[in-house]
Design an enzyme around this catalytic site. Structure first.
Site, PDB file in Angstrom:
ATOM      1  N   ASN A   7       0.869  -1.169   0.000  1.00  0.00           N
ATOM      2  CA  ASN A   7       0.000   0.000   0.000  1.00  0.00           C
ATOM      3  C   ASN A   7       0.912   1.227   0.000  1.00  0.00           C
ATOM      4  OD1 ASN A   7      -1.842   2.006   0.392  1.00  0.00           O
ATOM      5  ND2 ASN A   7      -2.770   1.128   2.234  1.00  0.00           N
ATOM      6  N   ARG A  88      -2.201  -2.077  -3.832  1.00  0.00           N
ATOM      7  CA  ARG A  88      -3.493  -1.441  -3.634  1.00  0.00           C
ATOM      8  C   ARG A  88      -3.583  -0.189  -4.513  1.00  0.00           C
ATOM      9  NH1 ARG A  88      -5.197   2.683   1.031  1.00  0.00           N
ATOM     10  NH2 ARG A  88      -7.392   2.785   0.482  1.00  0.00           N
ATOM     11  N   HIS A 177     -13.140   1.571  -0.106  1.00  0.00           N
ATOM     12  CA  HIS A 177     -13.082   0.465   0.869  1.00  0.00           C
ATOM     13  C   HIS A 177     -13.594  -0.844   0.277  1.00  0.00           C
ATOM     14  CE1 HIS A 177     -13.499   3.519   4.416  1.00  0.00           C
ATOM     15  NE2 HIS A 177     -12.225   3.259   4.175  1.00  0.00           N
ATOM     16  N   ARG A 236     -13.537  13.643   7.967  1.00  0.00           N
ATOM     17  CA  ARG A 236     -14.353  13.992   6.790  1.00  0.00           C
ATOM     18  C   ARG A 236     -15.796  14.235   7.210  1.00  0.00           C
ATOM     19  NH1 ARG A 236     -12.344   8.861   3.875  1.00  0.00           N
ATOM     20  NH2 ARG A 236     -10.163   9.370   3.538  1.00  0.00           N
ATOM     21  N   GLU A 379      -7.568  -6.186   4.486  1.00  0.00           N
ATOM     22  CA  GLU A 379      -7.413  -5.794   3.081  1.00  0.00           C
ATOM     23  C   GLU A 379      -6.112  -6.343   2.498  1.00  0.00           C
ATOM     24  OE1 GLU A 379      -8.347  -2.028   4.857  1.00  0.00           O
ATOM     25  OE2 GLU A 379      -9.284  -1.374   2.989  1.00  0.00           O
TER      26      GLU A 379
END
Ligand code: ADP
Length: 392
Positions: A7, A88, A177, A236, A379
């Site tokens: 990642n 990713r 996601h 956010r 993930e």
């Protein structure tokens, strides 16, 4: 078989090296402050942590240090043991609806869409390029945060804006996601021993999204054109009326980019509470009766409940609700408050079973009309699984 999941961010690179026969992590770590003063790495292996400050002018240097450390720390004997590398990628648009092996055509397509996630995709691509240089003969895959959501139908992913915006500029819901929600969906399939199920997957971390899943396919998801939309998150805002922008821009003499930055970085839990973006701090202040923390936590819960309720109707009911990611896995209080508000849907959880952190657990009572699980997401493993599948 050994696979590395990568990642890559603009100044960081996280990795996990998996033994895919047992699906276990052999070593993992993070390279930070790449291209910035004080760059360093941390590698976890065999219960030990290896940390070093070392100059890394770019991702290529970070990858070369990583590969060097894998052998010099005896994590692997030789680089030949690495069978594949999975990367990713944040945004795959409607070009990528599944993971693919990297070739020139894929790199060209990635190049053509990188402006859709300017903070993430170019950084993700730096990771690919660095590995291409270091391990030119090792197959590599790209795994997209958006791919799982490509099964949404048109009336779901379109915004009610001029249609040409979609045709000309690709304005639509893409979600995010997706790799996590897909992992949850596959785990639920294994747990229920069926691929016919209605699932509401709640990924509640610093970023957060909720996805409605039917028979393993995404029906709708709360994030939108970017990860700014949907539920309230750590920093956010989630969904807001875009008309709030002009008055604030004018009053604070800010550009549109600065305001969007405020919505991404200075809003949500942090912005509303003025305390912190971390739910642990908010929970502590909530329990102490801090007025702003109570307001913030209640709103945070309400936004999650709103989406679960919407998706319950969208799916025509739900068999399973899953809580995952940092907050979802680790906050019994959040799960309790959310589930209390879902009692009207026949959701009932066992408080004792709910009092657990980060462990796969069914927390619903046997009388609950909907099963409720905590499932730690993974993930990195999903990226490694996809890579293995593609190179087979
Ligand atoms: P990211 O979106 O960065 O991947 P994570 O899924 O790792 O985020 O979630 C990180 C968040 O999880 C932290 O910001 C914190 O709010 C929350 N968190 C971690 N542990 C706990 C806990 N014990 N109780 C409540 N919240 C927690």
């Amino acid at each position: 078989m050994k696979i590395i999941s990568i990642n890559a961010g603009s100044s960081s690179l996280k990795f996990s090296l998996f033994d895919m026969d047992s699906e276990t992590v052999i070593a993992s770590g993070v390279f930070e402050r790449i291209g910035i003063d004080g760059s360093c790495y941390t590698i976890k292996f065999n219960g030990e942590k290896f940390k070093e400050e070392i100059e890394m002018k770019d991702h290529t240097k970070a990858v070369s240090i990583l590969l060097d450390k894998l052998t010099s720390l005896n994590i692997i004997k030789s680089l030949d043991e690495i069978n594949g590398v999975g990367h990713r990628i944040v945004q795959g648009k409607d070009i990528f609806n599944e993971s693919v092996l990297v070739d020139d055509d894929v790199m060209e397509k990635l190049e053509s869409i990188k402006h859709f996630a300017p903070l993430h995709n170019p950084a993700n691509m730096l990771g690919i390029k660095a590995f291409q240089e270091a391990l030119p003969n090792v197959p590599m895959s790209v795994v997209f945060d958006t791919a799982f959501h490509q099964t949404m139908d048109k009336e779901t992913y379109l915004y009610a804006v001029p249609y040409e915006w979609y045709e000309k500029y690709g304005i639509r819901k893409y979600g995010a996601h997706g790799t996590s929600h897909r992992y949850i969906s596959e785990t639920v399939k294994d747990l229920l021993k069926t691929d016919k199920f209605k699932l509401i997957s709640c990924h509640i971390g610093n970023g957060g999204s909720i996805t409605a899943i039917k028979d393993g396919k995404c029906v709708d998801t709360s994030m939108g054109f970017t990860p700014l939309a949907g539920i309230m998150m750590g920093t956010r805002s989630g969904d807001v009326d875009p008309s709030i922008l002009p008055p604030v821009m004018e009053a604070e003499n800010k550009t549109i980019d600065e305001i969007i930055n405020d919505l991404n970085k200075n809003s949500g839990v942090l912005g509303l509470s003025g305390i912190s973006s971390d739910m642990r701090d908010i929970e502590a202040a909530y329990e102490a009766g801090n007025e702003k923390a109570v307001l913030t936590f209640n709103k945070y819960i309400q936004r999650i409940v709103d989406y679960i309720a919407e998706y319950y109707v969208r799916l025509g009911g739900a068999d399973v609700i899953v809580f995952t990611a940092g907050v979802g896995e680790n906050s019994p209080l959040l799960r309790k408050l959310v589930c209390d508000k879902l009692k009207c849907l026949g959701v009932e959880i066992d408080e004792e079973k709910n009092n657990v952190r980060g462990k796969l657990t069914e927390i619903s009572t046997k009388d609950s009309k909907v099963k409720v699980y905590i499932i730690p997401t993974d993930e990195e493993l999903m990226i490694a699984r996809d890579t293995l599948e593609l190179i087979k």
